[in-house]
Every structure is written in C-alpha cells, then in structure tokens.
Design a protein around this motif. Sequence first.
Motif, short mmCIF file in Angstrom:
data_model
loop_
_atom_site.label_atom_id
_atom_site.label_comp_id
_atom_site.label_asym_id
_atom_site.label_seq_id
_atom_site.Cartn_x
_atom_site.Cartn_y
_atom_site.Cartn_z
N VAL A 91 0.88 -1.17 0.00
CA VAL A 91 0.00 0.00 0.00
C VAL A 91 0.91 1.22 0.00
N CYS A 92 0.57 2.23 -0.80
CA CYS A 92 1.36 3.47 -0.83
C CYS A 92 1.12 4.27 0.44
N ARG A 93 2.20 4.74 1.04
CA ARG A 93 2.11 5.61 2.21
C ARG A 93 1.65 7.02 1.81
N CYS A 94 2.03 7.42 0.60
CA CYS A 94 1.75 8.79 0.15
C CYS A 94 1.40 8.76 -1.34
N ALA A 95 0.86 9.83 -1.83
CA ALA A 95 0.53 9.92 -3.25
C ALA A 95 1.82 9.95 -4.07
N LEU A 96 1.77 9.35 -5.27
CA LEU A 96 2.91 9.36 -6.18
C LEU A 96 2.56 10.26 -7.36
N ALA A 97 3.50 11.13 -7.74
CA ALA A 97 3.23 12.10 -8.80
C ALA A 97 4.33 12.07 -9.86
N ILE A 98 3.93 12.42 -11.06
CA ILE A 98 4.86 12.61 -12.17
C ILE A 98 4.67 14.04 -12.66
N ASN A 99 5.74 14.83 -12.65
CA ASN A 99 5.69 16.24 -13.04
C ASN A 99 4.59 17.00 -12.29
N GLY A 100 4.43 16.70 -11.01
CA GLY A 100 3.45 17.39 -10.18
C GLY A 100 2.03 16.88 -10.28
N GLU A 101 1.77 15.95 -11.19
CA GLU A 101 0.43 15.40 -11.34
C GLU A 101 0.34 14.05 -10.62
N VAL A 102 -0.61 13.94 -9.68
CA VAL A 102 -0.78 12.69 -8.92
C VAL A 102 -1.26 11.58 -9.85
N VAL A 103 -0.50 10.48 -9.88
CA VAL A 103 -0.86 9.34 -10.72
C VAL A 103 -1.29 8.13 -9.88
N ILE A 104 -0.83 8.08 -8.63
CA ILE A 104 -1.21 7.02 -7.70
C ILE A 104 -1.58 7.68 -6.37
N ALA A 105 -2.79 7.46 -5.90
CA ALA A 105 -3.26 8.07 -4.65
C ALA A 105 -2.66 7.36 -3.44
N ALA A 106 -2.54 8.10 -2.34
CA ALA A 106 -2.11 7.49 -1.08
C ALA A 106 -3.13 6.42 -0.72
N GLY A 107 -2.65 5.28 -0.25
CA GLY A 107 -3.53 4.18 0.11
C GLY A 107 -3.80 3.21 -1.02
N ALA A 108 -3.32 3.52 -2.24
CA ALA A 108 -3.52 2.62 -3.37
C ALA A 108 -2.73 1.34 -3.16
N GLN A 109 -3.29 0.22 -3.60
CA GLN A 109 -2.61 -1.06 -3.46
C GLN A 109 -1.92 -1.43 -4.76
N GLY A 110 -0.75 -2.06 -4.63
CA GLY A 110 0.01 -2.51 -5.77
C GLY A 110 0.71 -3.82 -5.46
N GLN A 111 1.47 -4.30 -6.43
CA GLN A 111 2.21 -5.55 -6.25
C GLN A 111 3.63 -5.39 -6.77
N ILE A 112 4.60 -5.89 -6.01
CA ILE A 112 6.01 -5.80 -6.39
C ILE A 112 6.24 -6.67 -7.62
N ALA A 113 6.77 -6.06 -8.69
CA ALA A 113 7.04 -6.77 -9.93
C ALA A 113 8.54 -7.01 -10.12
N ALA A 114 9.40 -6.20 -9.47
CA ALA A 114 10.84 -6.37 -9.57
C ALA A 114 11.50 -5.76 -8.34
N THR A 115 12.57 -6.40 -7.90
CA THR A 115 13.29 -5.94 -6.71
C THR A 115 14.66 -5.41 -7.08
N ASP A 116 15.36 -4.86 -6.08
CA ASP A 116 16.74 -4.41 -6.24
C ASP A 116 16.92 -3.38 -7.34
N GLN A 117 16.03 -2.40 -7.39
CA GLN A 117 16.12 -1.33 -8.37
C GLN A 117 16.84 -0.13 -7.75
#
Length: 145
Positions: A91-117
């Motif tokens: 779950v995202c702790r905070c909103a994620l933005a690209i160039n100031g535009e929020v693309v993923i809201a805080a609390g959104a759920q996701g899944q790890i697709a690759a590690t060690d980046q």
Amino acid sequence: MTQKYAFGEEVRVTRAIRNDGTLFGYRRGDLLVRRGTTGFVREWGTFLMDQIIYQIHFLDSDLIVGCREEELLPACAPWHAGQFQYGDHIVCRCALAINGEVVIAAGAQGQIAATDQGDNGESYIVTFSTRSFQVPASAMILVEE
C-alpha cells in the motif's frame, strides 16, 4: 552429481517459495517461505536425474519444503534481503506524482514486480492496476498475507 550442502547445514533461500500444489493444507501459489529465510538440510535426492533437491526444515514455520540447489545459499554468506520481494502486495504511504500530477493516490494497493532497483537496491518496480512505477521502499507498506 555431488551435493553442495550436508545434513544439518543451515541454508538460506534466495527466492520466495510458493506452494506448487504438492504441500497439503495450502492452496497452489500460497507463500510458504519468504526469501532470505533460513532452514536446515534434512536430506537430499534427485529429480529427473539431473537436479538435486534438498529437503529443508524451516524451524520458524515448522515447514519442510523441497528446494533446488540454485535456490539456496549457505546461511553464513552475505545477504541483503531488502524490505520487499517479488509478488508482495503493498500500500502506498503517500501519493505518487509525475511532473506534479498525482498518478497514484495514497492508500492505493500494488504488487512488487521487480526488486533491487536503483543504485543501492532501495526501490522497487510496482504494478498498480495496469501501470508500473519505480517506487522507493520508504513510500510503501507491506500488506501481510
């Protein structure tokens, strides 16, 4: 074929071990052992005459699981597990933005697709719905299974 690990030797799994359908009481795909967990060699045998399979007893979960030699390291070998591993739900702790535009809201759920980046393995590729982003570990919380 010569076995690499001896009876009683402590070893570490290098990837998450999920049920392939052979462990009774668990659904196919259930997480059995997290990457980095240590266990002890009980015995070994061969599979298809060309692979050594070790029977590993993971004391913390009291599970005995078959592991291929390439999935194991000596427990004393250097290891950096990171906070998350492939397939973990977050779950995202905070909103994620690209160039100031929020693309993923805080609390959104996701899944790890690759590690060690990243330069020091401090970020992960995370899939949210159909989009993937490189996300720092500090911006995520693990959702326990």
